[in-house]
Structures are given as C-alpha cells and as structure tokens.
Design a protein around this motif. Structure first.
Motif, short mmCIF file in Angstrom:
data_model
loop_
_atom_site.label_atom_id
_atom_site.label_comp_id
_atom_site.label_asym_id
_atom_site.label_seq_id
_atom_site.Cartn_x
_atom_site.Cartn_y
_atom_site.Cartn_z
N ALA A 92 -32.48 4.08 14.57
CA ALA A 92 -32.64 5.28 13.76
C ALA A 92 -33.36 4.94 12.46
N LEU A 93 -34.40 5.73 12.15
CA LEU A 93 -35.14 5.56 10.91
C LEU A 93 -34.58 6.50 9.84
N GLY A 94 -34.50 6.00 8.62
CA GLY A 94 -33.99 6.82 7.53
C GLY A 94 -34.76 6.54 6.25
N GLY A 95 -34.37 7.20 5.17
CA GLY A 95 -35.07 7.03 3.91
C GLY A 95 -36.35 7.82 3.89
N ALA A 96 -37.47 7.14 3.63
CA ALA A 96 -38.76 7.83 3.51
C ALA A 96 -39.28 8.33 4.85
N ASP A 97 -38.79 7.77 5.95
CA ASP A 97 -39.25 8.17 7.28
C ASP A 97 -38.06 8.67 8.08
N SER A 98 -38.32 9.22 9.25
CA SER A 98 -37.23 9.74 10.09
C SER A 98 -37.62 9.59 11.55
N GLY A 99 -36.66 9.86 12.42
CA GLY A 99 -36.92 9.74 13.85
C GLY A 99 -36.25 8.50 14.41
N THR A 100 -36.67 8.08 15.58
CA THR A 100 -36.12 6.89 16.22
C THR A 100 -37.23 6.01 16.76
N LEU A 101 -36.98 4.72 16.76
CA LEU A 101 -37.89 3.74 17.34
C LEU A 101 -37.21 3.14 18.56
N THR A 102 -37.90 3.15 19.69
CA THR A 102 -37.36 2.54 20.91
C THR A 102 -37.80 1.09 21.00
N VAL A 103 -36.82 0.22 21.22
CA VAL A 103 -37.11 -1.20 21.39
C VAL A 103 -36.68 -1.62 22.80
N THR A 104 -37.46 -2.48 23.41
CA THR A 104 -37.20 -2.90 24.77
C THR A 104 -37.27 -4.42 24.87
N GLY A 105 -36.86 -4.94 26.00
CA GLY A 105 -36.89 -6.39 26.19
C GLY A 105 -36.87 -6.74 27.66
N PRO A 106 -36.88 -8.03 27.95
CA PRO A 106 -36.92 -8.49 29.33
C PRO A 106 -35.57 -8.35 30.03
N ALA A 107 -35.60 -8.40 31.35
CA ALA A 107 -34.36 -8.41 32.13
C ALA A 107 -33.63 -9.74 31.91
N ASN A 108 -32.36 -9.78 32.31
CA ASN A 108 -31.58 -11.00 32.13
C ASN A 108 -32.22 -12.16 32.88
N ASP A 109 -32.31 -13.31 32.18
CA ASP A 109 -32.98 -14.47 32.77
C ASP A 109 -32.00 -15.41 33.48
N ALA A 110 -30.73 -15.02 33.54
CA ALA A 110 -29.72 -15.80 34.26
C ALA A 110 -28.65 -14.85 34.77
N ALA A 111 -27.97 -15.25 35.81
CA ALA A 111 -26.92 -14.40 36.38
C ALA A 111 -25.80 -14.17 35.37
N ILE A 112 -25.23 -12.96 35.40
CA ILE A 112 -24.12 -12.61 34.51
C ILE A 112 -22.87 -12.47 35.37
N PRO A 113 -21.86 -13.31 35.15
CA PRO A 113 -20.65 -13.27 35.98
C PRO A 113 -19.93 -11.93 35.87
N ALA A 114 -19.17 -11.59 36.88
CA ALA A 114 -18.40 -10.35 36.88
C ALA A 114 -17.38 -10.36 35.74
N ASN A 115 -17.13 -9.16 35.18
CA ASN A 115 -16.12 -8.96 34.14
C ASN A 115 -16.36 -9.85 32.93
N THR A 116 -17.63 -10.07 32.62
CA THR A 116 -18.02 -10.86 31.45
C THR A 116 -18.86 -9.99 30.54
N PRO A 117 -18.60 -10.02 29.22
CA PRO A 117 -19.44 -9.23 28.30
C PRO A 117 -20.92 -9.53 28.51
N ILE A 118 -21.70 -8.46 28.60
CA ILE A 118 -23.13 -8.61 28.87
C ILE A 118 -23.87 -8.92 27.57
N LYS A 119 -24.47 -10.12 27.51
CA LYS A 119 -25.24 -10.52 26.32
C LYS A 119 -26.64 -9.93 26.43
N ILE A 120 -27.01 -9.14 25.45
CA ILE A 120 -28.31 -8.48 25.45
C ILE A 120 -29.35 -9.40 24.82
#
Length: 239
Positions: A92-120
């Motif tokens: 979220a942008l605030g102050g002198a500007d407004s609106g939202t900026l979308t940020v993206t990234g790559p898919a997970n580069d290693a397997a994520i075990p079940a019931n484990t917090p997902i590291k972004i």
C-alpha cells in the motif's frame, strides 16, 4: 587577505560544501515491521506474525522495491514440491502517492514439508512516482497459489510503513505495469538477488562524497601552504 586567512577560508568552504551535500540527501527511512497475517486457506483459517522488510533502490526514473519475510506464514497439509508454490503481494502506497504496488517473485526453489510454515521468497516490483514528496510503503495482502488452490493472507494489526522514500515524480509517466492508483510499476518474477540497499547505504555514499569535498579543500590548502613556503625560500635566497 593574509595567507592564514585564505587557508582558513578554504577549510571553511570545504566543510560547508560537505555539509551541503549531506543536507541535499534524498530522505529514506526503513524499518522491520511485525505484520499479523490472517490467512484464508482451503482447509480453514490460519494466522501468523512475520516481520516484514521493504527496501527501495533507485532504478532509472523509478525505484526497485523488494519485500522480504523474515518468518514463514500459513502452511500446507501436504508437501509442496519444488516449484509448486507461487507467491505475490501488494504494497500500500501512502503519503504523497496512493494506490497499491504489486510485487512478485519466483516459485519455491525447494520442497516445503507438510505442516511447515511457508517461507516466502523475496518479492519485487518497480515503482515509478507520479507525485513528488514523501511516499510510504506498507505491507498489504499476500497471495499464495499452490496445487490449484489460492490462499490469501491479510494484515489485521494495521501495520505501519516498512519504508518511506522522498521521491520526485517522473515527467510524462503513465499508469503502466501492476501499480493501481497513483504510481506506476511492474512486478518481476525473476529470482535475481537485488542489492540490499537502504537508507544506510545512501548515507555512506553521501558521506563518501562529502569526504571527497573535504579532502579536495584540504589539498588546496596544502598546495597554498607549499607555494607560500616556496615563495619564502626564493625571497630569502635573493637577499
């Protein structure tokens, strides 16, 4: 003006020049902010608190914005194989500007075990100012897509800005990319590591420039001193 007065004036001018460089520095403030996410998942609601860090690097007429999570959020009841999870988020942008900026990234580069917090992984996008002034960047909604499902995590503790930049609007810029509202920008899905540049690095660079100005002044004073001494020696020899 006497020799001593000229030397003192040079030193004062160099000091003032260094101070002017530092005072002209673009203002930037960054801090890690704890964000309390409430997540809507295919198997029910979950919550997690993660410290969020947002950094900005000047890039052309805009800024490269990088959002980092220091702790994992949500989890999956089954293992997520390599490349199975793709994240994105809004800022979220605030102050002198407004609106939202979308940020993206790559898919997970290693397997994520079940019931484990997902590291972004770090998410990034380009922000191009449409208004000049102090602009704030605050963590928004996180979206996780995995195995044909979508999980959305929304901040509920009204987190403060993780980054504040003093920006100058780009002339002739249009609303392009993935920014909604005031600024313009585009997300990036590349996994390239970005320079971790924040306000501390800007201060170091400006301090170096100020030091260069001071050294230049000192060199000028030294040159005058040697010239004065040389002139004195030649005068004494003529007598």
């Amino acid at each position: 003006m006497s020799y001593r007065n000229r030397t003192a004036a040079l030193a004062s001018a160099a000091a003032l020049a260094g101070s002017a460089v530092l005072m002209a520095a673009p203002m930037a403030r960054a801090e890690v902010v704890d964000v309390n996410y409430q997540c809507k998942t295919p198997i029910g609601d979950k919550s997690a608190v993660s410290p969020i860090d947002i950094k900005g690097v000047k890039s052309g007429t805009g800024y490269r914005i990088t959002m980092s999570w220091q702790k994992g959020v949500s989890s999956s009841p089954v293992e997520l194989g390599k490349g199975a999870m793709t994240p994105s988020a809004t800022i979220a942008l605030g102050g002198a500007d407004s609106g939202t900026l979308t940020v993206t990234g790559p898919a997970n580069d290693a397997a994520i075990p079940a019931n484990t917090p997902i590291k972004i992984n770090d998410l990034s996008g380009t922000y191009t100012p449409k208004k000049s002034g102090e602009v704030t960047f605050t963590a928004g909604v996180l979206t996780i897509k995995a195995l044909g499902t979508t999980t959305t995590c929304t901040p509920t503790n009204d987190p403060g800005p993780s980054l504040t930049l003093d920006v100058t609007a780009a002339s002739g810029g249009g609303a392009t990319g993935s920014t909604q509202g005031g600024g313009s920008g585009a997300g990036s899905g590349s996994g390239d590591e970005l320079p971790q540049t924040g306000p501390e690095d800007s201060a170091v660079a400006l301090g170096t420039l100020g030091g260069t100005v001071l050294l230049a002044g000192a060199a000028g004073a030294l040159w005058l001193t040697r010239r004065h001494q040389g002139a004195g020696v030649r005068a004494s020899r003529t007598h």
